[in-house]
Design an enzyme around this catalytic site. Structure first.
Site, PDB file in Angstrom:
ATOM      1  N   GLN A  33      -1.837   4.078  -0.951  1.00  0.00           N
ATOM      2  CA  GLN A  33      -1.020   4.046   0.247  1.00  0.00           C
ATOM      3  C   GLN A  33       0.344   4.665   0.010  1.00  0.00           C
ATOM      4  OE1 GLN A  33      -2.503  -0.421   0.691  1.00  0.00           O
ATOM      5  NE2 GLN A  33      -1.031   0.048   2.269  1.00  0.00           N
TER       6      GLN A  33
ATOM      7  N   ARG B  34      -1.677  -7.394   3.632  1.00  0.00           N
ATOM      8  CA  ARG B  34      -1.429  -7.355   5.070  1.00  0.00           C
ATOM      9  C   ARG B  34      -0.660  -8.600   5.552  1.00  0.00           C
ATOM     10  NH1 ARG B  34      -6.493  -5.939   9.008  1.00  0.00           N
ATOM     11  NH2 ARG B  34      -5.343  -5.193  10.824  1.00  0.00           N
TER      12      ARG B  34
ATOM     13  N   THR C 223      11.832  -4.194   4.973  1.00  0.00           N
ATOM     14  CA  THR C 223      13.038  -4.942   4.648  1.00  0.00           C
ATOM     15  C   THR C 223      13.916  -4.171   3.668  1.00  0.00           C
ATOM     16  OG1 THR C 223      11.754  -6.139   2.975  1.00  0.00           O
ATOM     17  CG2 THR C 223      12.038  -7.195   5.112  1.00  0.00           C
TER      18      THR C 223
ATOM     19  N   PHE D  26      -5.046  -2.387   2.738  1.00  0.00           N
ATOM     20  CA  PHE D  26      -4.533  -3.727   3.045  1.00  0.00           C
ATOM     21  C   PHE D  26      -3.326  -4.113   2.198  1.00  0.00           C
ATOM     22  CE2 PHE D  26      -9.290  -4.014   3.564  1.00  0.00           C
ATOM     23  CZ  PHE D  26      -9.274  -3.812   4.932  1.00  0.00           C
TER      24      PHE D  26
ATOM     25  N   GLU E  53      -0.585  -0.155  -2.506  1.00  0.00           N
ATOM     26  CA  GLU E  53       0.795   0.287  -2.311  1.00  0.00           C
ATOM     27  C   GLU E  53       1.470   0.564  -3.645  1.00  0.00           C
ATOM     28  OE1 GLU E  53       4.920  -1.200  -0.129  1.00  0.00           O
ATOM     29  OE2 GLU E  53       3.017  -2.167   0.331  1.00  0.00           O
TER      30      GLU E  53
ATOM     31  N   ARG F 266      10.414 -11.441   3.287  1.00  0.00           N
ATOM     32  CA  ARG F 266       9.769 -11.486   4.607  1.00  0.00           C
ATOM     33  C   ARG F 266       9.303 -12.905   4.935  1.00  0.00           C
ATOM     34  NH1 ARG F 266       7.835  -7.958   8.587  1.00  0.00           N
ATOM     35  NH2 ARG F 266       8.695  -6.174   7.468  1.00  0.00           N
TER      36      ARG F 266
ATOM     37  N   GLU G 155      -0.222  -5.509  11.113  1.00  0.00           N
ATOM     38  CA  GLU G 155      -0.108  -6.827  10.502  1.00  0.00           C
ATOM     39  C   GLU G 155       0.017  -7.997  11.486  1.00  0.00           C
ATOM     40  OE1 GLU G 155       2.141  -6.058   6.323  1.00  0.00           O
ATOM     41  OE2 GLU G 155       3.221  -5.390   8.111  1.00  0.00           O
TER      42      GLU G 155
ATOM     43  N   ALA H  68       3.880  -2.126   6.079  1.00  0.00           N
ATOM     44  CA  ALA H  68       4.813  -2.824   6.962  1.00  0.00           C
ATOM     45  C   ALA H  68       4.534  -2.551   8.435  1.00  0.00           C
ATOM     46  CB  ALA H  68       6.254  -2.457   6.623  1.00  0.00           C
TER      47      ALA H  68
END
Length: 933
Positions: free
Chosen positions: A370, A515, A613, A401, A405, A483, A865, A682
């Site tokens: 990702q 996710r 964030t 998902f 990342e 988060r 998400e 995100a």
């Protein structure tokens, strides 16, 4: 002259060797004679090398092109595979790696011409004779070829062009003969070596391995290098780069450390010419450990007991005066709530293919990630290359998902090292059990809360401590905790709130993004609080939630004002769609009529903030090419993983350029087209990249304004032709950065999110109190997605997110060995994800109408998400059904059931005479076979 002398000497030596081998039985010869024969066998190779270089040095430039044209494509098409050596838990954890020994028979550097790293060869007498013949006859063939080439070099009876082609052809044959001779010599030498002779009798070589490339990536003092063992990798340059560390990368980012801190930690890598052999070879590697001091920490409670936290990464938000409000509250409750992790279980496991370009250190990395820019940067720094020499490409992924990342770099880095040193394409794709062992899960959370409220159910104060299980490295744990702290309020106005989040350091594989990125864990805590408050006051949880809902203009606990808040609309429409009043009556009637089957209902809202964030990630780029035939090539920074991002980008470009989608094509995501991309995460993929695509298309349309004015009745193709002939650029880049966001945790001021996606879901379940099984009878969802770019895709995302959340809250529970943290639930046989039987029997999804969003492309909203947390409506509906069962059994008051609500937990919560007959063991009286962390 030199060539003739060399060839003569070589031929004479071959004749001598032939006579010796005719009159000597090598098998029955003493060890001294065998060693002598091995040394004599190497002499023709030495002579061949001399003769080859005598001939090639003055003609190097002539044959260089031939080698590049013929040899290089052959090598680049021949892939090799990489396998990982993973700490499996046999030696426990908290050990220092002392030595890594690979019992492989190794080739010498010339053998690496073919990139041979592992071969499955069994030698018999006949095969050995064939190999010996190859070794002895190769110099003769070279000598003959050299004579032919000398003739061609001075030939005047052929045309120059013809003689040059023949010369290059025979030069290539000469090189191949030399290499095959060296290759055969290495095989023969390996077969006759004393080590193999003692291990395998009668010259039967069953090691299956001729050579291996064992890479030890050693992390110490923030430096990643290659741990070099002279007796393991004599062909490979051991040192790669003094450091791969950037200031923002955790020391264990790639998972390689000299100290084993978890089961599933990658220790070494083996490269072979096929995956099966690479995996078999990796199992032959023996690792010697030295135990190190310290407790083994598996669960969050273990970390709390041992004060094992990541210092400097705690996050706290305070609004109002909690210490003053709690003592003055009419009622105060305290409780705990835990959520287990969740395996990503993407269809395609982690995979990478690295192909060297053959010059200037260039590498082409095709990775299932990702975050292609991060993979590009990590690979470049591991190899000590500038980033402009590495291109990372992503065509599409079989699901991500969040699990791809950051963890993709852990696989790309060793594959790049192998490819760069061998100058061969290297590919690696993890097996499912390997992937589940090493890549981590969603972060498990534990919350301790204290809530104050009045007799109407209005929350007046809330004090929450959040603990997350980060694993053995930080990875993205701080951002996930941020988060979670941001979303601790979910959809409720609380005037006095304090939330403190701490990341625990444990001996598990590093947990990573998933996710929701911590949002569902934080929101689940406040929903559990709402249920406890309603139970304490003997009220309907729906009424308590409705009383505390945010309204337009309210401020969150991080002081962001809610604008375009449609939460109350989603709530009321979901109530109407689900007919909650009627269903509550039906559920009560059913529960009165059935003793061991109970039904429950829950209506849950959601408010999910949209933005990274980390402020710097809120940017995106795009590249648009228009060709002379009117076709458009579009590239943007987002990656396609089945969520329909490319389809939406095509729609944005089509709408902006006012042309059919058929004229637009997206090939892939590539770092040489759009640099410095943010990860597709995100829920911001469509927002960021859509605005960048829109910006690029608007620039192009502005350039075409004079053309369109001059020919208003023309077609798109005509306008493009005219623009080309008028020398107007038909290529441009687009860029977008999210405006008006930024937040400071110290001052609790700023705007962390650009906007919010709102929704609500109502679920009805039926629970079997004797078995703990449950059925989801019906779910109704209302989502505010603005003016949807593609309703079909968005409804699919809502349904898919809900079902994945269903697994999180009711089915999926990663289990670990309490002694060493080994993953016990590996593979689909031990880990269950939702199937067709688990989805709601009646499933209704409705998109809120008439609510445009001015902060995103074409008034749309993010969808990836936010729907996942709505599946908690099933969890709290189960809790409602259990409450009914306990009430009928004469048990009143609050009770705790942690997530996921598995059949075991449901059965134990439905207390009855059978449950009471089972005595509970004392704490610490035994060690369970598996632990939920």
């Amino acid at each position: 002259m030199g060539v003739g002398i060399a060839g003569g000497i070589s031929t004479a030596l071959l004749i001598v060797l032939f006579i010796i081998n005719v009159f000597t039985n090598i098998k029955k010869s003493p060890a001294r004679r065998r060693r002598l024969l091995c040394w004599i066998t190497s002499m023709p190779m030495v002579v061949s090398i001399l003769s080859l270089f005598i001939f090639l040095i003055p003609r190097a430039s002539d044959i260089c092109d031939t080698v590049k044209q013929v040899y290089l494509p052959f090598v680049l098409m021949h892939f090799v595979d990489l396998a990982l050596l993973i700490q499996g838990g046999e030696e426990g954890v908290l050990n220092e790696v002392v030595e890594v020994h690979a019992p492989f028979s190794l080739c010498q550097p010339p053998c690496c011409f073919f990139g041979i790293c592992v071969h499955d060869l069994t030698f018999t007498k006949i095969r050995l004779r064939i190999v010996k013949g190859l070794v002895y006859q190769a110099p003769v063939l070279q000598f003959v070829l050299i004579i032919i080439m000398n003739v061609l070099d001075h030939a005047d009876f052929l045309e120059k062009k013809t003689s040059d082609k023949l010369f290059q052809f025979f030069a290539l044959l000469n090189i191949l003969a030399f290499m095959f001779g060296i290759w055969g010599f290495n095989i023969l030498n390996a077969a006759l070596s004393p080590m193999l002779r003692t291990k395998w009798k009668r010259y039967i070589l069953r090691t299956k391995v001729l050579s291996a490339f064992v890479v030890i990536l050693k992390m110490q003092n923030f430096i990643l290098g290659i741990l070099y063992f002279a007796n393991v990798i004599p062909c490979i340059i051991p040192y790669i780069s003094p450091s791969i560390m950037r200031k923002n990368i955790d020391p264990g980012y790639l998972g390689y450390r000299p100290r084993v801190t978890c089961c599933g930690q990658v220790i070494a890598c083996v490269v072979a010419d096929n995956l099966a052999l690479a995996q078999r070879a990796s199992r032959l590697v023996k690792v010697t450990y030295r135990p190190s001091a310290g407790p083994t920490i598996i669960t969050i409670q273990d970390a709390i007991d041992n004060n094992s936290f990541y210092e400097g990464h705690a996050r706290q938000i305070i609004k109002g005066n909690v210490d003053a409000a709690l003592p003055n509250a009419q009622h105060v409750l305290e409780g705990t709530f835990q959520m287990a992790g969740q395996e990503h279980f993407y269809l395609e496991t982690q995979a990478v293919l690295v192909v060297p370009k053959g010059e200037d250190g260039e590498l082409d990395v095709t990775c299932s990630t990702q975050n292609p820019s991060e993979v590009q940067q990590v690979v470049a720094e591991v190899l000590g290359l500038p980033a402009n020499r590495v291109v990372c490409r992503v065509k599409r992924m079989g699901g991500g998902f969040g699990g791809k990342e950051t963890r993709s770099a852990m696989l790309a880095a060793p594959a790049a090292v192998a490819s760069f040193r061998l100058q061969r394409p290297v590919r690696c794709m993890l097996d499912r059990d390997e992937d589940m062992m090493i890549t981590g899960t969603r972060h498990p959370f534990m919350a301790r809360y204290k809530v104050g409220f009045d007799s109407t159910g209005k929350i007046t104060a809330l004090d929450v401590q959040l603990f997350s299980n980060g694993g053995n490295t930080m990875d993205l744990s701080r951002g996930i905790m941020e988060r979670a702290v941001f979303h601790i309020d979910n959809a409720y106005q609380i005037d006095n709130l304090r939330c403190h989040g701490i990341v625990c350091r444990t001996n598990l594989p590093s947990n990573t993004a998933f996710r929701g990125f911590g949002g569902p864990q934080g929101m689940a805590v406040i929903e559990n609080v709402m249920t406890d408050v309603a139970t304490y006051l003997n009220m309907d949880p729906l009424a308590v939630r409705s009383l505390n809902l945010y309204r337009e203009g309210d401020e969150t606990h991080y002081n962001q004002r809610l604008e375009y808040c449609t939460l109350d609309r989603c709530w009321s429409e979901c109530q109407a769609l689900a007919r909650t009043d009627q269903r509550r009556k039906e559920i009560d009637n059913f529960n009165r009529a059935h003793r061991f089957k109970k039904r429950g209902m829950a209506l849950i809202p959601t408010k999910f903030g949209i933005a990274f964030t980390a402020l710097f990630l809120n940017q995106a780029g795009a590249l648009v090419h228009v060709y002379k035939d009117g076709s458009v090539l579009l590239t943007h920074g987002g990656t396609e993983m089945g969520q329909g991002l490319h389809t939406k980008m095509l729609q944005v470009a089509s709408r902006s350029l006012n042309i059919p989608v058929d004229l637009i094509f997206i090939s892939e995501t590539s770092t040489d087209k759009v640099p410095n991309t943010s990860p597709t995460a995100a829920s911001a993929g469509s927002d960021l990249n859509g605005m960048a695509v829109l910006n690029a298309c608007q620039i192009l349309m502005d350039r075409l304004v004079p053309i369109r004015k001059a020919n208003p009745e023309g077609t798109w193709q005509q306008w493009i032709q005219d623009a080309y002939f008028q020398r107007i650029s038909l290529s441009t880049t687009g860029f977008y950065k999210t405006p008006d966001i930024g937040y400071d945790f110290v001052t609790n001021k700023g705007t962390p999110f650009r906007y919010f996606t709102f929704g609500a879901a109502c679920s009805v379940v039926e629970v079997d109190c004797l078995t703990g099984n449950h059925r989801v009878l019906r779910t109704d969802i209302v989502m505010d997605l603005g003016e949807s770019l593609n309703p079909a895709i968005d409804i699919g995302q809502v349904e898919g997110g809900f079902v994945q959340g269903l697994g999180l809250f009711t089915l999926e529970e990663p289990l670990f060995s309490p002694s060493n943290g080994q993953v016990m639930t590996r593979g689909p046989s031990n880990y269950k994800i939702p199937s067709a039987d688990d989805i709601p029997e009646e499933f209704n999804v409705s998109l809120l109408r008439g609510c445009p969003n001015p902060h995103a492309v074409y008034s749309s909203k993010a969808v990836g998400e936010p729907p996942l947390f709505l599946a908690s409506s099933v969890f709290f509906a189960i809790k409602d059904a259990i409450h009914s069962a306990r009430t009928e059994a004469g048990i009143t008051g609050n009770f705790t059931i942690n997530s996921p609500a598995t059949s075991e937990r449901i059965r134990m919560a439905c207390e009855d005479d059978l449950i009471r007959k089972v005595s509970k063991p004392a704490s610490g009286a035994f060690q369970p076979w598996a632990a939920s962390v």
